[in-house]
Design an enzyme around this catalytic site. Sequence first.
Site, PDB file in Angstrom:
ATOM      1  N   LYS A  88      42.713  22.670  35.057  1.00  0.00           N
ATOM      2  CA  LYS A  88      43.983  23.938  34.916  1.00  0.00           C
ATOM      3  C   LYS A  88      45.206  23.149  35.198  1.00  0.00           C
ATOM      4  O   LYS A  88      45.382  22.847  36.421  1.00  0.00           O
ATOM      5  CB  LYS A  88      43.507  25.007  35.707  1.00  0.00           C
ATOM      6  CG  LYS A  88      42.585  26.078  35.174  1.00  0.00           C
ATOM      7  CD  LYS A  88      42.293  27.246  36.094  1.00  0.00           C
ATOM      8  CE  LYS A  88      42.445  28.633  35.439  1.00  0.00           C
ATOM      9  NZ  LYS A  88      42.349  29.652  36.608  1.00  0.00           N
TER      10      LYS A  88
HETATM   11  C1  E4P Z   1      41.575  32.483  35.059  1.00  0.00           C
HETATM   12  O1  E4P Z   1      41.490  31.383  34.915  1.00  0.00           O
HETATM   13  C2  E4P Z   1      42.473  33.020  36.182  1.00  0.00           C
HETATM   14  O2  E4P Z   1      42.240  32.061  37.225  1.00  0.00           O
HETATM   15  C3  E4P Z   1      42.456  34.347  36.434  1.00  0.00           C
HETATM   16  O3  E4P Z   1      41.708  35.027  35.364  1.00  0.00           O
HETATM   17  C4  E4P Z   1      43.487  35.065  37.054  1.00  0.00           C
HETATM   18  O4  E4P Z   1      43.109  36.462  37.407  1.00  0.00           O
HETATM   19  P1  E4P Z   1      43.234  36.924  38.812  1.00  0.00           P
HETATM   20  O5  E4P Z   1      44.399  37.750  38.812  1.00  0.00           O
HETATM   21  O6  E4P Z   1      42.371  37.744  39.100  1.00  0.00           O
HETATM   22  O7  E4P Z   1      43.146  35.964  40.082  1.00  0.00           O
END
Ligand code: E4P
Length: 220
Positions: A88
Site C-alpha cells: 500500500k
Molecule cells: C483499506 O484498505 C483501508 O485501510 C480502510 O478501508 C480504511 O478504513 P478505516 O477508516 O476503517 O481504517
Amino acid sequence: MKFFLDSAIVDEIAHALDLWDIDGVTTNPRHILASGKPMLQVIREIGKLVEGTTKTVSVEVNPHYKTVDEFVREGRKLASLHPNFVIKLHCIEPAFKAIPILAKDSIRVNVTLIFNAVQALAAMRAGAYYVSPFIGWKEANAEETRDLIADIVQIRDNYGFKTEVLVAAVRNGRQIADAAVAGADIVTAALSVYKDAFDHPYTRDGLAKFQDFWDKGQYE
Ligand code: E4P
C-alpha cells in the site's frame, strides 16, 4: 465482487476465512495498532493464514515516507516477506514513480487514500494493481460516493487498465451494494460491517414465525 476483510486481528481474519472464505485482507496503521502487535510480526501471522492461496494481504508503508526511494525500498522489503503481500502506497506524487519501479520486480501496489477519480486515473496509469477510494471517509464528510465508484470503474474500462477497483472504508451494507452496482471488483470492510449487512430484522422475524408454524404442525 470480492470481499476483503479490513483488519489486522488474526482471529477475526481466521474467522472470516473459515466462515465466508473472504478473498483477501487489507491492513493500515490503525488496524496494526488495534492488533496490539508489532507490524512485522502481525503481517507475518496474517501471511501464514493465506499461505498457498491467491488471496492478497495489503500492507502499508510508513505514512511518513515522502520519497520514491523510501517507497521503493520499503515496498521491496515488505514484498520479500510474503508472496501474497500487496504494497500500500499513499496517493501522493512519489507513488506514481515508485509503482512502475516496483512493478519491474513483480511487486504489486495498492494505491490508498484515494478520494477523487483523477487520483485513481493517475494511479492506474502508473500501473497500480489496486486503487482504493475511501468511501466511508467521504460519506462521513457528507460527500456523494456512488458516482465516484462508477466513474473510476468507467475510466478503468475506457482505457483498458488492468487495475482492480477496491472500494475501501466501507461502513454498511448499502455501500457494499452500491459498489457492486457500480461494478467495483472488491470491497473491504470490518467484520462487524459484514455481519450487520448479512443480517435483516425481517429474516429474524420470519424465522421466528416459521419456527412457530413448524412447532404447531407435523413433520410426518
Ligand atoms: C483499506 O484498505 C483501508 O485501510 C480502510 O478501508 C480504511 O478504513 P478505516 O477508516 O476503517 O481504517
